[in-house]
Write a protein that holds these residues in place. Structure first.
Motif, PDB file in Angstrom:
ATOM      1  N   UNK A  30       0.844  -1.195   0.000  1.00 40.40           N
ATOM      2  CA  UNK A  30       0.000   0.000   0.000  1.00 40.40           C
ATOM      3  C   UNK A  30       0.877   1.242   0.000  1.00 40.40           C
ATOM      4  N   UNK A  31       0.452   2.264  -0.735  1.00 38.15           N
ATOM      5  CA  UNK A  31       1.177   3.534  -0.738  1.00 38.15           C
ATOM      6  C   UNK A  31       0.770   4.410   0.436  1.00 38.15           C
ATOM      7  N   UNK A  32      -0.504   4.340   0.812  1.00 38.71           N
ATOM      8  CA  UNK A  32      -1.062   5.219   1.850  1.00 38.71           C
ATOM      9  C   UNK A  32      -2.218   4.471   2.495  1.00 38.71           C
ATOM     10  N   UNK A  33      -2.423   4.680   3.807  1.00 40.89           N
ATOM     11  CA  UNK A  33      -3.554   4.024   4.464  1.00 40.89           C
ATOM     12  C   UNK A  33      -4.121   4.923   5.551  1.00 40.89           C
ATOM     13  N   UNK A  34      -5.427   4.878   5.696  1.00 44.44           N
ATOM     14  CA  UNK A  34      -6.121   5.533   6.799  1.00 44.44           C
ATOM     15  C   UNK A  34      -6.386   4.466   7.843  1.00 44.44           C
ATOM     16  N   UNK A  35      -5.777   4.605   9.011  1.00 46.38           N
ATOM     17  CA  UNK A  35      -5.845   3.550  10.024  1.00 46.38           C
ATOM     18  C   UNK A  35      -6.305   4.112  11.363  1.00 46.38           C
ATOM     19  N   UNK A  36      -6.812   3.216  12.199  1.00 39.27           N
ATOM     20  CA  UNK A  36      -7.080   3.552  13.580  1.00 39.27           C
ATOM     21  C   UNK A  36      -5.968   2.978  14.437  1.00 39.27           C
ATOM     22  N   UNK A  37      -5.543   3.726  15.438  1.00 32.94           N
ATOM     23  CA  UNK A  37      -4.422   3.270  16.266  1.00 32.94           C
ATOM     24  C   UNK A  37      -4.710   3.589  17.726  1.00 32.94           C
ATOM     25  N   UNK A  38      -3.916   2.990  18.583  1.00 31.79           N
ATOM     26  CA  UNK A  38      -4.042   3.204  20.013  1.00 31.79           C
ATOM     27  C   UNK A  38      -2.977   4.188  20.481  1.00 31.79           C
ATOM     28  N   UNK A  39      -3.392   5.351  20.915  1.00 35.73           N
ATOM     29  CA  UNK A  39      -2.464   6.342  21.474  1.00 35.73           C
ATOM     30  C   UNK A  39      -1.756   7.174  20.433  1.00 35.73           C
ATOM     31  N   UNK A  40      -0.875   6.569  19.647  1.00 36.18           N
ATOM     32  CA  UNK A  40      -0.122   7.277  18.626  1.00 36.18           C
ATOM     33  C   UNK A  40      -0.084   6.440  17.355  1.00 36.18           C
ATOM     34  N   UNK A  41       0.299   7.090  16.274  1.00 32.36           N
ATOM     35  CA  UNK A  41       0.444   6.367  15.012  1.00 32.36           C
ATOM     36  C   UNK A  41       1.576   5.355  15.122  1.00 32.36           C
ATOM     37  N   UNK A  42       1.574   4.293  14.319  1.00 33.03           N
ATOM     38  CA  UNK A  42       2.597   3.235  14.413  1.00 33.03           C
ATOM     39  C   UNK A  42       4.012   3.772  14.200  1.00 33.03           C
ATOM     40  N   UNK A  43       4.951   3.236  14.941  1.00 33.72           N
ATOM     41  CA  UNK A  43       6.348   3.646  14.823  1.00 33.72           C
ATOM     42  C   UNK A  43       6.909   3.228  13.465  1.00 33.72           C
ATOM     43  N   UNK A  44       7.830   4.042  12.969  1.00 34.72           N
ATOM     44  CA  UNK A  44       8.514   3.706  11.730  1.00 34.72           C
ATOM     45  C   UNK A  44       7.807   4.160  10.476  1.00 34.72           C
ATOM     46  N   UNK A  45       6.656   4.798  10.607  1.00 33.36           N
ATOM     47  CA  UNK A  45       5.921   5.295   9.452  1.00 33.36           C
ATOM     48  C   UNK A  45       5.699   6.801   9.593  1.00 33.36           C
ATOM     49  N   UNK A  46       5.692   7.492   8.469  1.00 36.04           N
ATOM     50  CA  UNK A  46       5.268   8.889   8.480  1.00 36.04           C
ATOM     51  C   UNK A  46       3.763   8.919   8.687  1.00 36.04           C
ATOM     52  N   UNK A  47       3.264   9.924   9.388  1.00 37.13           N
ATOM     53  CA  UNK A  47       1.844   9.930   9.726  1.00 37.13           C
ATOM     54  C   UNK A  47       1.279  11.335   9.745  1.00 37.13           C
ATOM     55  N   UNK A  48       0.007  11.430   9.398  1.00 39.17           N
ATOM     56  CA  UNK A  48      -0.769  12.654   9.537  1.00 39.17           C
ATOM     57  C   UNK A  48      -1.955  12.328  10.431  1.00 39.17           C
ATOM     58  N   UNK A  49      -1.882  12.646  11.750  1.00 41.64           N
ATOM     59  CA  UNK A  49      -3.008  12.368  12.648  1.00 41.64           C
ATOM     60  C   UNK A  49      -4.228  13.198  12.239  1.00 41.64           C
ATOM     61  N   UNK A  50      -5.366  12.542  12.214  1.00 42.65           N
ATOM     62  CA  UNK A  50      -6.612  13.211  11.837  1.00 42.65           C
ATOM     63  C   UNK A  50      -7.479  13.471  13.062  1.00 42.65           C
ATOM     64  N   UNK A  51      -7.641  12.451  13.888  1.00 46.21           N
ATOM     65  CA  UNK A  51      -8.487  12.545  15.078  1.00 46.21           C
ATOM     66  C   UNK A  51      -7.798  11.837  16.232  1.00 46.21           C
ATOM     67  N   UNK A  52      -7.861  12.417  17.411  1.00 51.90           N
ATOM     68  CA  UNK A  52      -7.401  11.770  18.634  1.00 51.90           C
ATOM     69  C   UNK A  52      -8.464  12.021  19.689  1.00 51.90           C
ATOM     70  N   UNK A  53      -9.165  10.967  20.107  1.00 59.17           N
ATOM     71  CA  UNK A  53     -10.327  11.167  20.980  1.00 59.17           C
ATOM     72  C   UNK A  53     -10.531   9.993  21.924  1.00 59.17           C
ATOM     73  N   UNK A  54     -11.349  10.214  22.936  1.00 59.28           N
ATOM     74  CA  UNK A  54     -11.600   9.215  23.965  1.00 59.28           C
ATOM     75  C   UNK A  54     -12.707   8.263  23.549  1.00 59.28           C
ATOM     76  N   UNK A  55     -12.804   7.174  24.303  1.00 55.37           N
ATOM     77  CA  UNK A  55     -13.868   6.203  24.079  1.00 55.37           C
ATOM     78  C   UNK A  55     -15.136   6.613  24.824  1.00 55.37           C
TER      79      UNK A  55
END
Length: 309
Positions: free
Chosen positions: A144-169
């Protein structure tokens, strides 16, 4: 004078040996020798001093030493020329494979893809869905060239990232549910009831599972669904407490929950889970080795997601 002649000359000069140079450029030793002799004839000077009767070893002559830097510069310029053309071709033709979390309707991503397609109609765009864990691995291995993913706490290590949303449950329950009367609740109170949630491999489920494990809780996962709308609908029908993110509960501007969840909005109450500190993160991820087409798509993504961020 040809670029391959300069390449062979540089190889022999750096290896000081015709045999090793021939192995480096993947042609025969006689081929290397013939091309360098032709170059010397065109320049009118001997570039290499061939020591020994075999002619396998070589050292630079005075003319060769003067020519070496220019030969390297010519090869570097030719390489830069090729890269410049490849950059242009990368925006004229090619293919981008974009991943997104299953059943996650995020309008800004679709807007970015549409704007990119209008600007570069010859580039083929493929969109695939999967769990966040699988999407991350496919970005890492180049599938994959690009992916929109859900993560826990922070974006995965070792990848460039653009955080879109960070919110509580939050917990979603019908208005007559015992938790509905509370302005906030706790994880142990939520886990006292059957749970309806997203499957493992999603960012929200990872946050929930990790919080339960840390608190020593073993929730009863009654039902799972890939779409947040389905999770909410099941909870609205009294089949369990739904665990989702704030934007999914409020139908926020990211469109994470999708318009279908509007039918559940008047049948559910959202109660924040106050003791789950790790946020659920929605982010775009990619590797730094992406080409010009990916960089152009990222410009469109940043433009479309800026109001949400």
């Amino acid at each position: 004078m040809e670029l391959r002649q300069l390449e062979y000359f540089v190889a022999v000069a750096e290896e000081a040996n015709f045999t090793r140079a021939a192995e480096r450029v993947h042609i025969s030793q006689s081929g290397v020798s013939a091309q360098i002799r032709q170059l010397e004839q065109e320049l009118g000077a001997q570039l290499l001093d061939r020591a020994g009767r075999s002619g396998r070893t070589a050292t630079l002559t005075q003319a060769g030493a003067a020519a070496l830097g220019h030969a390297r510069a010519a090869l570097a310029s030719a390489d830069a020329l090729q890269k410049a053309v490849d950059e242009v071709n990368g925006l004229v033709r090619g293919r981008l494979v974009v991943g997104m979390v299953t059943a996650c309707t995020v309008t800004p991503l679709f807007d970015a893809l549409a704007a990119f397609h209008r600007s570069h109609p010859s580039i083929q765009i493929t969109l695939v869905e999967d769990t966040s864990d699988q999407l991350v691995e496919r970005v890492r291995d180049g599938a994959l060239d690009l992916a929109l993913i859900g993560a826990s706490g922070t974006a995965p290590a070792g990848l460039d990232a653009l955080p879109i949303v960070s919110e509580r449950l939050v917990a979603l329950v019908p208005p007559d549910h015992p938790l509905a009367a509370r302005s906030r609740t706790t994880l142990d109170r939520v886990c006292a009831h059957p749970i309806v949630c997203l499957p493992q491999g999603t960012g929200i489920r990872t946050v929930f599972d990790a919080a339960c494990a840390a608190a020593g809780l073993r929730p009863d996962i009654a039902l799972q669904a890939s779409a947040p709308t389905a999770v909410a609908d099941l909870a609205a029908r009294g089949l369990g407490v739904a665990v989702l993110s704030e934007s999914m509960a409020s139908l926020g501007s990211t469109g994470s929950a999708g318009s279908a969840a509007v039918d559940c909005a008047d049948r559910l109450v959202a109660v924040p889970i106050e003791d789950v500190d790790t946020p659920a993160v929605l982010a775009l991820v990619w590797t730094a080795t992406g080409g010009p087409a990916l960089r152009e798509l990222l410009l469109h993504c940043r433009r479309e997601f800026t109001p949400s961020i």
